[in-house]
Design a protein around this motif. Structure first.
Motif: not given
Ligand code: COD
Ligand code: ATP
Length: 244
Positions: A80-92
């Protein structure tokens, strides 16, 4: 409807080693003894290939009043957008995995990772430590004597040693493909692509302390798990150990 299936069980030998049901090689125990556990809680993993019936078994257990953690639900929450995996996945994986509102489109991400092993491993390197941390948090927060967790990639992610018992749910391949198409709208091709990234049913079953064969109706599956829990509570079950 098939008759009530018999779970496959491994019986312990006197030496603390065990013989496989087929009389095959002796396998060494790795399951934790009661005195080695951090608490009296018995942690039980539910695993199996996609569509085998893990969530259906989890629902049976919830109906019986047991807590069941759900790794698929956790994996959705951490994206989910405010969760830890979000940013890392979008970057990857880049903006191609985003919907219009900026949320991760899991179907698009799935289409990338289930046709490319390296990309899938990249996603797992992000998600598995986060899933694991949340699973531990949920276990610690529970006071239930029997604590269940549905962990589809239990063996693939090397998480089996954290559990005292492992239940594998199996079903005939054709039944799985049919159920997934009807229930989840997943084509046989998509289902097979996911299965190709998973350990076989036979191997999962071999490494488990209990196999539930889900080739009948749902009450038949509920009967199998209820009987196992009763044996556990009565102390009438034979000691079972997890083969390596
Ligand atoms: C790839 C994603 C975005 C696809 O989402 P989608 O909603 O289509 O599927 P969902 O998450 O409901 O998973 C359904 C089933 O697919 C299979 N599956 C999911 N991830 C994987 C994987 N990395 N490898 C093999 N099979 C997988 C499992 O059988 C799972 O039960 C999502 O599955 C994901 O983030 N996977 C990585 C996290 C993970 O390993 N999850 C499994 C829990 S341990
Ligand atoms: N014994 C059964 N009889 C009829 N339908 C079933 C049975 N077991 C499971 N199903 C149906 O098959 C589909 C897949 O089952 P379920 O979701 O429990 O599998 P799963 O292993 O959790 O799948 P996933 O890996 O996708 O999470 C669902 O639509 C479910 O309702």
């Amino acid at each position: 409807m098939a008759g009530k299936a018999k779970p496959v069980r491994c019986a312990a030998g006197r030496s603390g080693r065990l013989r496989s049901p087929s009389g095959g090689p002796t396998i060494v125990r790795i399951v934790r003894k009661r005195e080695e556990r951090e608490s009296n809680m018995i942690k039980i993993a539910i695993t199996g290939v996609i569509g085998s019936g893990k969530s259906t078994l989890s629902q049976c257990l919830r109906n019986l009043g047991y807590p069941v953690a759900d790794c698929d639900a956790i994996s959705h929450a951490i994206l989910q957008p405010d969760q830890a995996g979000y940013k890392a996945c979008v970057e990857a994986f880049g903006p191609a995995i985003l919907e219009d509102q900026g949320r991760i489109d899991r179907a698009a991400l799935g289409a990338i990772v289930f046709q490319d092993d390296a990309r899938r491993r990249q996603l797992e390197a992000i998600t598995h430590p986060l899933i694991q941390a949340e699973l531990n948090r949920q276990a610690k927060a529970s006071s239930s004597p029997l604590w269940f967790a549905e962990v589809p990639l239990l063996f693939e992610a090397g998480m089996e040693k954290q559990f005292d018992e492992i239940i594998t749910v199996t079903a005939p391949l054709e039944t799985i493909l049919q159920r997934l198409q009807q229930g989840r709208g997943l084509s046989p091709q998509q289902a097979r692509a996911r299965m190709a990234a998973q350990m076989s049913q036979e191997e999962k079953s071999r490494r488990s302390t209990l196999t539930i064969v889900n080739d009948g109706d749902i009450p038949a599956m509920q009967d199998q798990i209820q009987q196992w829990i009763k044996e556990k509570q009565d102390g009438t079950e034979s000691e079972r150990r997890i083969p390596q």
